[in-house]
Motif scaffolding. Sequence first.
Motif, PDB file in Angstrom:
ATOM      1  N   PRO A  62      -6.608   4.447   7.089  1.00 51.57           N
ATOM      2  CA  PRO A  62      -7.254   5.106   5.946  1.00 51.57           C
ATOM      3  C   PRO A  62      -6.497   4.752   4.811  1.00 51.57           C
ATOM      4  O   PRO A  62      -5.539   4.221   4.686  1.00 51.57           O
ATOM      5  N   ALA A  63      -7.303   5.250   3.685  1.00 58.35           N
ATOM      6  CA  ALA A  63      -7.135   4.758   2.384  1.00 58.35           C
ATOM      7  C   ALA A  63      -5.559   5.675   1.955  1.00 58.35           C
ATOM      8  O   ALA A  63      -4.678   4.903   1.230  1.00 58.35           O
ATOM      9  N   GLU A  64      -5.434   6.788   2.606  1.00 63.73           N
ATOM     10  CA  GLU A  64      -4.264   7.435   2.083  1.00 63.73           C
ATOM     11  C   GLU A  64      -2.828   6.686   2.530  1.00 63.73           C
ATOM     12  O   GLU A  64      -1.826   6.751   1.986  1.00 63.73           O
ATOM     13  N   TRP A  65      -2.979   6.353   3.955  1.00 63.23           N
ATOM     14  CA  TRP A  65      -1.970   5.539   4.497  1.00 63.23           C
ATOM     15  C   TRP A  65      -1.822   4.057   3.896  1.00 63.23           C
ATOM     16  O   TRP A  65      -0.543   3.730   3.462  1.00 63.23           O
ATOM     17  N   MET A  66      -2.729   3.205   3.359  1.00 61.20           N
ATOM     18  CA  MET A  66      -2.698   2.359   2.759  1.00 61.20           C
ATOM     19  C   MET A  66      -2.005   2.409   1.364  1.00 61.20           C
ATOM     20  O   MET A  66      -1.120   1.614   1.073  1.00 61.20           O
ATOM     21  N   ASP A  67      -2.379   3.640   0.379  1.00 61.45           N
ATOM     22  CA  ASP A  67      -1.864   3.779  -0.609  1.00 61.45           C
ATOM     23  C   ASP A  67      -0.129   4.189  -0.482  1.00 61.45           C
ATOM     24  O   ASP A  67       0.609   3.870  -1.325  1.00 61.45           O
ATOM     25  N   ARG A  68      -0.054   4.933   0.510  1.00 55.42           N
ATOM     26  CA  ARG A  68       1.495   5.191   0.982  1.00 55.42           C
ATOM     27  C   ARG A  68       2.395   3.868   1.117  1.00 55.42           C
ATOM     28  O   ARG A  68       3.433   3.949   0.471  1.00 55.42           O
ATOM     29  N   LEU A  69       1.960   3.009   1.820  1.00 59.41           N
ATOM     30  CA  LEU A  69       2.531   1.873   2.066  1.00 59.41           C
ATOM     31  C   LEU A  69       2.609   0.950   0.833  1.00 59.41           C
ATOM     32  O   LEU A  69       3.779   0.362   0.498  1.00 59.41           O
ATOM     33  N   ALA A  70       1.683   0.960  -0.015  1.00 62.91           N
ATOM     34  CA  ALA A  70       1.890   0.062  -1.571  1.00 62.91           C
ATOM     35  C   ALA A  70       2.773   0.939  -2.293  1.00 62.91           C
ATOM     36  O   ALA A  70       3.402   0.204  -2.882  1.00 62.91           O
ATOM     37  N   GLU A  71       2.890   2.330  -2.251  1.00 62.79           N
ATOM     38  CA  GLU A  71       3.697   2.776  -3.081  1.00 62.79           C
ATOM     39  C   GLU A  71       5.155   2.513  -2.684  1.00 62.79           C
ATOM     40  O   GLU A  71       6.057   2.266  -3.404  1.00 62.79           O
ATOM     41  N   LEU A  72       5.377   2.279  -1.349  1.00 64.34           N
ATOM     42  CA  LEU A  72       6.831   2.047  -0.718  1.00 64.34           C
ATOM     43  C   LEU A  72       7.222   0.950  -1.005  1.00 64.34           C
ATOM     44  O   LEU A  72       8.448   0.608  -1.122  1.00 64.34           O
ATOM     45  N   THR A  73       6.366  -0.102  -1.177  1.00 64.73           N
ATOM     46  CA  THR A  73       6.709  -1.555  -1.586  1.00 64.73           C
ATOM     47  C   THR A  73       6.367  -2.214  -2.696  1.00 64.73           C
ATOM     48  O   THR A  73       6.566  -3.249  -2.978  1.00 64.73           O
ATOM     49  N   HIS A  74       5.984  -1.217  -3.644  1.00 64.73           N
ATOM     50  CA  HIS A  74       5.396  -1.533  -4.815  1.00 64.73           C
ATOM     51  C   HIS A  74       4.257  -2.528  -4.845  1.00 64.73           C
ATOM     52  O   HIS A  74       4.531  -3.541  -5.720  1.00 64.73           O
ATOM     53  N   GLY A  75       3.628  -2.567  -3.812  1.00 62.26           N
ATOM     54  CA  GLY A  75       2.671  -3.558  -3.198  1.00 62.26           C
ATOM     55  C   GLY A  75       1.314  -3.588  -3.897  1.00 62.26           C
ATOM     56  O   GLY A  75       0.963  -2.275  -4.732  1.00 62.26           O
ATOM     57  N   GLU A  76       0.321  -4.433  -3.780  1.00 60.99           N
ATOM     58  CA  GLU A  76      -1.048  -4.188  -4.037  1.00 60.99           C
ATOM     59  C   GLU A  76      -2.026  -3.826  -2.928  1.00 60.99           C
ATOM     60  O   GLU A  76      -1.719  -4.159  -1.798  1.00 60.99           O
ATOM     61  N   ALA A  77      -2.648  -2.802  -3.220  1.00 63.27           N
ATOM     62  CA  ALA A  77      -3.507  -2.203  -1.992  1.00 63.27           C
ATOM     63  C   ALA A  77      -4.909  -2.501  -2.548  1.00 63.27           C
ATOM     64  O   ALA A  77      -5.486  -2.293  -3.612  1.00 63.27           O
ATOM     65  N   ARG A  78      -5.827  -3.087  -1.557  1.00 61.02           N
ATOM     66  CA  ARG A  78      -7.252  -3.415  -1.731  1.00 61.02           C
ATOM     67  C   ARG A  78      -8.096  -2.663  -0.668  1.00 61.02           C
ATOM     68  O   ARG A  78      -7.688  -3.046   0.544  1.00 61.02           O
ATOM     69  N   THR A  79      -9.234  -2.114  -0.988  1.00 59.72           N
ATOM     70  CA  THR A  79     -10.205  -1.602  -0.039  1.00 59.72           C
ATOM     71  C   THR A  79     -11.325  -2.332  -0.282  1.00 59.72           C
ATOM     72  O   THR A  79     -12.127  -2.358  -1.297  1.00 59.72           O
TER      73      THR A  79
END
Length: 220
Positions: free
Chosen positions: A173-190
């Motif tokens: 889900p989007a919330e999970w993707m956003d959490r991982l992106a925050e932890l890695t300072h990464g890029e999130a795309r849906t």
Amino acid sequence: MSIPIVLVPGLGLGPRSYAPTVEHLTTPYRIVTLPGYGEPAEPGDDLRPQALGTAVADKIRERSVLVGHSAGCQIVVETAVAYPELVHALVLIAPTGDVRASSWLDLAARWVGSAVPESPRLIPALAPQYARTTFSTIARAAEAARHHDLAGIISRVRAPVVIVRCRHDHLSPAEWMDRLAELTHGEARTLATGSHMPVLTNGPEVAALIQRAVAAPGPA
């Protein structure tokens, strides 16, 4: 010389799962299958993502962009943490590994929610891959993967990270993707269409994100 791409399939899947994606890649690539991820397991095989991450590293000869799909993301993250010298960037497609929702009941509910929007036309592509891996192996690998805390380790990744999911994906889900992106300072795309199988349903879009990771600067 271009950075090569190494792709790890999702749970139970094999090289065929990446076919609609890799046909759009312009960089040399290799699909790595593993016990539980395209190959049947022997009785003594260690199917934990940590052990499989080492198995991936054993098959890599140079710094590469590592791509994982679903539970395959948990494996390539383990590779990136243990062998950072081998990783130019990570592309995580529909990542799983949220231990907060890892009971069989939670996973079953999420799987149903993700399966409903998928096209029945995927069944002929998926069924032979699951059969090849074997359902007993898939069950063992799923048990190992559901206890793996991806959020607990992903912040140790030093390479750039791109995370992509589809709009109707309940397993990622989007919330999970956003959490991982925050932890890695990464890029999130849906992506606007699709569910948990973007490697099959959204091949051109996924390939474009992988190629961007190839072209982008690697770890500092």
